[in-house]
Design a protein around this motif. Structure first.
Motif, PDB file in Angstrom:
ATOM      1  N   THR A 472       3.694 -60.055   9.247  1.00 48.73           N
ATOM      2  CA  THR A 472       2.250 -60.125   9.468  1.00 48.73           C
ATOM      3  C   THR A 472       1.630 -61.394   8.893  1.00 48.73           C
ATOM      4  O   THR A 472       0.482 -61.711   9.215  1.00 48.73           O
ATOM      5  CB  THR A 472       1.560 -58.902   8.842  1.00 48.73           C
ATOM      6  N   SER A 473       2.364 -62.107   8.066  1.00 47.96           N
ATOM      7  CA  SER A 473       1.838 -63.357   7.506  1.00 47.96           C
ATOM      8  C   SER A 473       2.066 -64.548   8.431  1.00 47.96           C
ATOM      9  O   SER A 473       1.548 -65.644   8.181  1.00 47.96           O
ATOM     10  CB  SER A 473       2.494 -63.645   6.145  1.00 47.96           C
ATOM     11  N   SER A 485      -5.095 -51.147  12.789  1.00 48.02           N
ATOM     12  CA  SER A 485      -4.144 -50.532  11.872  1.00 48.02           C
ATOM     13  C   SER A 485      -4.877 -49.590  10.928  1.00 48.02           C
ATOM     14  O   SER A 485      -5.906 -49.947  10.365  1.00 48.02           O
ATOM     15  CB  SER A 485      -3.401 -51.593  11.053  1.00 48.02           C
ATOM     16  N   THR A 486      -4.327 -48.390  10.795  1.00 47.14           N
ATOM     17  CA  THR A 486      -4.786 -47.483   9.742  1.00 47.14           C
ATOM     18  C   THR A 486      -3.836 -47.525   8.557  1.00 47.14           C
ATOM     19  O   THR A 486      -4.158 -47.028   7.482  1.00 47.14           O
ATOM     20  CB  THR A 486      -4.872 -46.044  10.274  1.00 47.14           C
ATOM     21  N   THR A 488      -2.339 -50.510   7.460  1.00 45.88           N
ATOM     22  CA  THR A 488      -2.602 -51.741   6.708  1.00 45.88           C
ATOM     23  C   THR A 488      -4.059 -52.102   6.936  1.00 45.88           C
ATOM     24  O   THR A 488      -4.390 -53.022   7.693  1.00 45.88           O
ATOM     25  CB  THR A 488      -1.672 -52.879   7.189  1.00 45.88           C
ATOM     26  N   PRO A 489      -4.988 -51.370   6.333  1.00 49.13           N
ATOM     27  CA  PRO A 489      -6.414 -51.521   6.650  1.00 49.13           C
ATOM     28  C   PRO A 489      -6.964 -52.908   6.395  1.00 49.13           C
ATOM     29  O   PRO A 489      -7.945 -53.297   7.039  1.00 49.13           O
ATOM     30  CB  PRO A 489      -7.091 -50.466   5.773  1.00 49.13           C
ATOM     31  N   ALA A 490      -6.358 -53.654   5.521  1.00 48.80           N
ATOM     32  CA  ALA A 490      -6.864 -55.007   5.254  1.00 48.80           C
ATOM     33  C   ALA A 490      -6.722 -55.910   6.469  1.00 48.80           C
ATOM     34  O   ALA A 490      -7.443 -56.898   6.595  1.00 48.80           O
ATOM     35  CB  ALA A 490      -6.119 -55.611   4.062  1.00 48.80           C
ATOM     36  N   LEU A 491      -5.790 -55.578   7.359  1.00 45.37           N
ATOM     37  CA  LEU A 491      -5.587 -56.390   8.565  1.00 45.37           C
ATOM     38  C   LEU A 491      -6.458 -55.934   9.732  1.00 45.37           C
ATOM     39  O   LEU A 491      -6.604 -56.646  10.719  1.00 45.37           O
ATOM     40  CB  LEU A 491      -4.115 -56.348   8.984  1.00 45.37           C
ATOM     41  N   ASN A 492      -7.027 -54.737   9.651  1.00 44.62           N
ATOM     42  CA  ASN A 492      -7.752 -54.168  10.786  1.00 44.62           C
ATOM     43  C   ASN A 492      -9.036 -54.941  11.087  1.00 44.62           C
ATOM     44  O   ASN A 492      -9.857 -55.176  10.199  1.00 44.62           O
ATOM     45  CB  ASN A 492      -8.099 -52.710  10.509  1.00 44.62           C
ATOM     46  N   THR A 493      -9.209 -55.343  12.344  1.00 46.62           N
ATOM     47  CA  THR A 493     -10.453 -55.996  12.778  1.00 46.62           C
ATOM     48  C   THR A 493     -11.088 -55.279  13.965  1.00 46.62           C
ATOM     49  O   THR A 493     -12.123 -55.719  14.460  1.00 46.62           O
ATOM     50  CB  THR A 493     -10.196 -57.462  13.182  1.00 46.62           C
TER      51      THR A 493
END
Length: 831
Positions: A472-473, A485-486, A488-493
């Motif tokens: 993901t990086s 994404s639920t 990895t919520p930090a990635l969810n847009t």
């Protein structure tokens, strides 16, 4: 504001017009456009003898175009059709061009090394292998063309040679359209059909005999021989033509003969002609619904004009004549009126066994030409004005009525009422009418629960969204607009399901294609402008994950719109996900509706290049993830060379003239239809009104709006399409598969404008529009709104006045102006 130049006729047009039966104004303008195109392409200067074999009478149809002092002569009694040309029906029938073949020899009588000969046939006769033109001496030397040998479906040509040269492979021609060949040296001849270059064959040149060239047969050393029953409508003999000139000549012939056969409509081109036009009513946009609105208004005694949208040129019919030949409809009983006339007329034009809502797009173009032509539509004048879009409108501040519309290129239309049938609703927006774009928030109703951001997606299993799969990086691959994404919520847009979203569903082009060599124009073996293979990474990863998908139809939806002897022409559309990534340029149309025209142009071409790039990859791509069998299969496919002959100035011949703008602005009108309304069962009274102007007959269906990176389970990332929906979620209620469309959703609110209607971007939610957006629904709405507008204008009423509809309905159901096969419109008042 620019000043329009006066329209002028070419000197060659005036000379031709003076030598024939005086043409109508419209016919002379058609002639002038053809002559200008012939000159611009360098064909006119190469012709020794040339002419269109059509016209109001035989004398006109026998006249040479490039030298009006000369004329062809009938031999015996060949048949003549004013719009489609000449046909021989028995031995001994022909046309003598009066041109000696020897006149084509080089200086001093040497063998010609720069020679071309072409004929254009307006039908595809299967029962003859005979000559369409020629002159051959006793030694079998000379010139002749057989456009189609029935036993092999190939063509044979003798071009300053001593033997017949077989051009192209067996099965390579049906004889219709432009057939011919050129040579540029003493050794070789290259044939073509429909502007598509065929084989180059060794054929030593010889001097041509001193005998006249015949048409419909060949001159066999003084005798008429080997007559052809094909309808001959154009001939050319002169210097050799390059392939680019062959493409242009095929298109010039097709465009002019469409006008000659189906109607010389009055067209003023961009930048020239009338600067100020005063009429009662204008229809904006060259869509089919606009044609019907203008005709219906004219039938009621109004003066009308059809005004082109920002990119409209010679394509009369929008999507219906620009690529969408395979219509979406659940119940054919939903439509009558001028819609029925169109379908019946197309049946006759295309020689279909029964009326169908699928057709070659050019047939729709031809049928609409008839509705735009005084001599064929019942005697109504509908002048057509190309423009570069709306610049401004003037309104009466007291009544909110539009009094004039001015276009970017400098025309001003002084009016009493308007109709916007365009896909973008530019005129309605300029008139101050409010609109929506995108998706409303979901509600709990039976239909609107599917609005807003979707909770389910079209998943492309095995297609990882990250540049380095699983990392993901590493960043997202091209074309992905959001992350869901639920885990990895930090990635969810991606906003929550049901959230409103102001972007449009994907656009594409509905390509008119074939896998038959009879009509196929091969696609370029080089990538299109701006091609970036990284934009196709989703597609390439999908191929890697699905190596058994090895046919064209695995990646494209191809519906036959014409079939003969097992060979077909197709309407090629997006293959809906998750079947495969396809022609929808997902997410790249965002902002189109509100974009300046110059920005829209860039987006328009980007959509075309997207599809051309995809086809290039599938035919010629070198990426190892492309299955070899897929490339082999896809190489059988190409564009139909018998379509799209009148390109926009930024396009080339053969490009679809209309992008599929599935959904742009939608009116905020007197009432708003929702998906809940369309889910109602049969037999009820619609909640908005019984002022029906058309029927809806398709389920609620939307294409994807964005690609997302979706973490389906922890650590399991895939690419998905978000925004698409269809059956069974969006079915149209009722067993009969149809629902009334009310006047109020086509009508602006009176506080914004009192003398206009919209005919496509109806006042609906995104969910309801998914069923309303089908072409036949818009066609019937166009006819009905033309009648309602006429009632308002004749009685000096606002378009919102309740008194307009009852009298309009009575008139429509009386069908007083009916053409042959025009039945009573279907205007049901219950669900």
């Amino acid at each position: 504001m620019p000043s329009l130049a006066p329209y002028t006729f070419e000197a060659e047009t005036n000379a031709l017009a003076a030598a024939i039966t005086a043409p109508t104004t419209n016919a002379k303008r058609s002639m002038n456009r053809a002559i200008k195109r012939l000159k611009a392409a360098g064909i006119w200067s190469k012709a020794v003898g040339m002419g269109f074999l059509v016209g109001p009478d035989e004398a006109t149809a026998l006249r040479w175009w490039n030298d009006p002092s000369r004329t062809c002569a009938k031999i015996s009694t060949p048949g003549f059709n004013t719009g489609f040309g000449w046909t021989a029906t028995a031995n001994g029938q022909a046309l003598n061009t009066g041109l000696l073949a020897s006149d084509l020899n080089g200086a001093g009588g040497t063998a010609p090394t720069d020679l071309g000969a072409y004929v254009y046939c307006t039908n595809a006769v299967t029962g003859s292998s005979n000559s369409d033109m020629g002159a051959i001496n006793a030694s079998s030397q000379g010139i002749n063309i057989c456009a189609r040998r029935v036993t092999n479906d190939n063509q044979t040509i003798r071009l300053a040679s001593a033997a017949i040269t077989t051009i192209a492979a067996d099965g390579d021609t049906d004889g219709a359209g432009l057939t011919g060949a050129s040579r540029f040296d003493a050794a070789n001849v290259t044939g073509s059909h429909l502007g598509v270059a065929k084989n180059t064959v060794a054929a030593a040149s010889v001097a041509l005999p001193s005998i006249p060239i015949y048409l419909l047969a060949h001159n066999a050393n003084g005798s008429v021989s080997s007559f052809s029953p094909r309808r001959l409508a154009f001939w050319y003999v002169g210097r050799g033509l390059t392939n680019s000139q062959e493409i242009e000549l095929n298109s010039i012939c097709a465009e002019y003969l469409a006008a000659a056969g189906y109607g010389h409509a009055y067209v003023e081109e961009v930048g020239v002609g009338t600067q100020s036009i005063t009429v009662d009513f204008i229809g904006y946009g060259f869509e089919a619904q606009t044609v019907l609105a203008c005709l219906q208004a004219a039938r009621n005694g109004l003066t009308v004009a059809m005004v082109g949208g920002w990119r409209d040129r010679f394509n009369f019919g929008g999507m219906s004549s620009g690529g969408l030949g395979f219509g979406d409809i659940l119940n054919t009983a939903a439509f009558g009126g001028l819609v029925n006339w169109l379908i019946k007329r197309i049946q006759a034009i295309g020689n279909q066994a029964s009326p169908q809502y699928y057709f070659e797009p050019r047939w729709m173009q031809w049928a609409l030409r008839e509705l735009l032509t005084f001599e064929k539509n019942g005697g109504y004048n509908i002048p057509i004005y190309q423009t570069n879009g709306v610049l401004s409108v003037a309104k009466d501040p007291a009544t909110k009525a539009v009094t004039s519309v001015t276009t970017v290129d400098g025309r001003t239309f002084n009016i009493k009422g308007w109709y916007d049938g365009s896909y973008e609703k530019d005129l309605a927006a300029a008139a101050g009418c409010s609109y929506r774009i995108g998706r409303e928030a979901a509600t709990g109703g039976a239909g609107e629960q599917y609005n807003g951001i979707r909770a389910t997606y079209n998943e492309y299993a095995g297609v990882d969204p990250w540049k380095t799969p699983g990392d993901t990086s590493s960043g997202l691959i091209n074309m992905i607009q959001a992350v869901k994404s639920t885990f990895t919520p930090a990635l969810n847009t991606l906003p929550a399901a049901g959230t409103a979203h102001d972007k449009e569903q994907a656009f594409n082009f509905r390509m008119t294609m074939t896998n038959s060599p009879k009509w196929r124009r091969p696609l370029p073996s080089t990538p299109p402008a701006g091609f970036d293979i990284a934009d196709y990474e989703i597609l390439l990863r999908f191929m890697a994950a699905n190596p058994t998908k090895t046919s064209f139809t695995d990646y494209f939806k191809a519906d036959a719109v014409y079939t003969a002897s097992g060979e077909s022409k197709f309407d090629v559309n997006n293959r809906a996900g998750p079947a495969a990534p396809s022609t929808d340029f997902i997410g790249k149309n965002w902002g189109y509706s509100l974009a300046p025209y110059a920005t829209r142009e860039v987006m328009w071409k980007a959509h075309w290049y997207w599809i051309m790039g995809m086809l290039y990859l599938l035919q010629y791509g070198t990426d190892p993830r492309i299955p070899a069998a897929l490339k082999t299969n896809c190489l059988n496919w190409g564009l139909c060379a018998d379509h799209y002959h009148s390109p926009h100035e930024n396009d080339t011949v053969g490009m679809n003239p209309q992008m599929y703008v599935r959904e742009a602005r939608r009116l905020i009108g007197v009432a708003t239809m929702t998906g809940d309304e369309l889910k109602r069962g049969d037999g009820g009274v619609p909640s908005i009104s019984t002022n029906t102007i058309s029927m809806i007959s398709y389920f609620m269906d939307s294409h994807a709006i964005q690609y997302i990176a979706y973490e389906k389970t922890a650590g399991n990332w895939i690419v998905a399409g978000e925004g698409g929906f269809g059956e069974p979620e969006g079915s149209l209620g009722g067993a009969d598969g149809m629902f009334p469309l009310p006047l109020e959703i086509a009508t602006p609110v009176a506080s914004e404008c009192t003398n206009g209607f919209v005919g496509f971007g109806f006042s609906t939610t995104h969910i309801a529009f998914a069923a309303c957006r089908m072409e036949p629904t818009a066609w019937q709405a166009g006819q009905s709104l033309g009648q309602v507008a006429a009632e308002a204008i004749k009685n000096n009423r606002a378009f919102q006045d309740a008194a307009n509809y009852p009298s309009a309905r009575t008139a429509l159901l009386a069908n007083a102006f009916a053409l042959s096969n025009e039945t009573v419109p279907v205007l049901a008042q219950t669900t």
